[in-house]
Design a protein around this motif. Sequence first.
Motif, short mmCIF file in Angstrom:
data_model
loop_
_atom_site.label_atom_id
_atom_site.label_comp_id
_atom_site.label_asym_id
_atom_site.label_seq_id
_atom_site.Cartn_x
_atom_site.Cartn_y
_atom_site.Cartn_z
N GLU A 135 0.80 -1.21 0.00
CA GLU A 135 0.00 0.00 0.00
C GLU A 135 0.85 1.27 0.00
O GLU A 135 0.30 2.37 -0.08
N SER A 136 2.18 1.13 0.08
CA SER A 136 3.02 2.32 0.19
C SER A 136 3.74 2.66 -1.11
O SER A 136 4.58 3.57 -1.13
N VAL A 137 3.42 1.96 -2.19
CA VAL A 137 4.06 2.25 -3.48
C VAL A 137 3.00 2.37 -4.57
O VAL A 137 1.88 1.88 -4.43
N ASP A 138 3.37 3.04 -5.64
CA ASP A 138 2.56 3.11 -6.84
C ASP A 138 3.51 3.08 -8.04
O ASP A 138 4.74 3.07 -7.86
N PRO A 139 3.00 3.04 -9.26
CA PRO A 139 3.89 2.95 -10.43
C PRO A 139 4.95 4.05 -10.49
O PRO A 139 6.10 3.79 -10.84
N ARG A 140 4.57 5.26 -10.13
CA ARG A 140 5.54 6.37 -10.19
C ARG A 140 6.66 6.15 -9.17
O ARG A 140 7.84 6.36 -9.48
N TYR A 141 6.29 5.76 -7.95
CA TYR A 141 7.29 5.54 -6.91
C TYR A 141 8.25 4.43 -7.34
O TYR A 141 9.48 4.57 -7.20
N HIS A 172 -2.90 -4.04 3.99
CA HIS A 172 -3.15 -4.03 2.55
C HIS A 172 -4.34 -4.93 2.20
O HIS A 172 -4.70 -5.84 2.96
N ARG A 176 -3.62 -6.56 -3.93
CA ARG A 176 -2.70 -5.45 -4.13
C ARG A 176 -1.25 -5.92 -4.32
O ARG A 176 -0.54 -5.40 -5.20
N CYS A 180 1.25 -5.13 -7.49
CA CYS A 180 2.56 -4.50 -7.31
C CYS A 180 3.64 -5.20 -8.14
O CYS A 180 4.56 -4.56 -8.65
N GLU A 183 3.40 -3.88 -11.55
CA GLU A 183 3.90 -2.50 -11.60
C GLU A 183 5.43 -2.46 -11.52
O GLU A 183 6.07 -1.63 -12.19
#
Length: 410
Positions: A135-141, A172, A176, A180, A183
């Motif tokens: 839950e602490s990352v996304d594609p940009r990160y 989470h 998810r 990840c 991603e």
Amino acid sequence: MPSVLPDGEPMPEDGALPTRALEGAHERPLGFYLHVPYCATRCGYCDFNTYTASELRGSGGVLASRDNYAELVVEEIRLARKVLGDGRRPVETVFVGGGTPTLLAAGDLGRMLGAIREEFGLAEGAEVTTEANPESVDPRYLAELREAGFNRVSFGMQSARQHVLKVLDRTHTPGRPEACVAEARAAGFDHVNLDLIYGTPGESDADWRASLEAALGAAPDHVSAYALIVEEGTQLARRIRRGEVPMTDDDVHADRYLIAEEMLSAAGFEWYEVSNWATSAAGRCRHNELYWRGADWWGAGPGAHSHVGGVRWWNVKHPGAYAQALSEGRSPGAGREVLADEERRVERILLELRLAEGCPLALLRPAGARAAARALGDGLLEPEPYGQGRAVLTLRGRLLADAVVRDLVD
């Protein structure tokens, strides 16, 4: 990283090591472990040295927060360069763990990695890993991490079942972690791991199979599967003691391990350490292999442990005390121990026996050699490697690894 530190002799304020620890150092692999001790919430089973937002202020008014944490670790990396000497010794692996490292900005993780690159240099093909909460990352990160030089990421999945995650106090949502993985692949990560836990109270065989199926469906190249250990002092231990949830027994753990071996092997994974499987040699976690083979590593951060040339030391636990030491120009080391030859022999057996390559029978004393012969007869050691001078656990031996190790170390 357990929260309780061992006893030991005092650490010198400048962090200097005995001369013997640095003899032949350039012939040994060197890795860095960077501990990020912050978590958004505390998981009920966790006994690691981690802190939530309300626990960050330390002694002496020194603040060790997520905002300035990267600079503190950079200071310790510079100290490491002074302690280990001016000669360039390229770092072969970097592992950022926690806690939840990805609570820091990707730029902060990149800054810490940059300090290692500047002070030591990275070996060609160096493995650079960070743990991440889904839950602490996304594609940009993830793209920013990849650009900073990270090439491996490890996601804490634990389970695909919501009721199991709830017992573990994981925040989470199911599905998810698998997203990840996709991603991370899209961001250009070469290697991706999923961490799983089996034996959670209330988990069934069907739940565990569903978790393995979900993990395999995401197509990582590495899976770690650990039996849940209920540590004293944790919220989960208190809930079990009050009878709110049942305790899982060893037989259930063994059954779950066999399920993991069956399903992972069928999917093309091979075990290379009792709790770790990879799709190829390239997919193995080389940093953990440094630990298991007794190589050199420097652990930076509160409570982090290090080992160089038979000297093991550990840092002060609290981020505030850690920041205080560095602000005063002192090593944050809390204590250390210089391992005797016998201690190093025993540790080699303890660690190397867990590997698929096993440990040399030559390490065993007479009593241990007799125990190895009995283990062979009991089907706990593989016959062919034994004939070639190595103790390698069979599948049944892996289920009883702790008992086999106790026998072999006399």
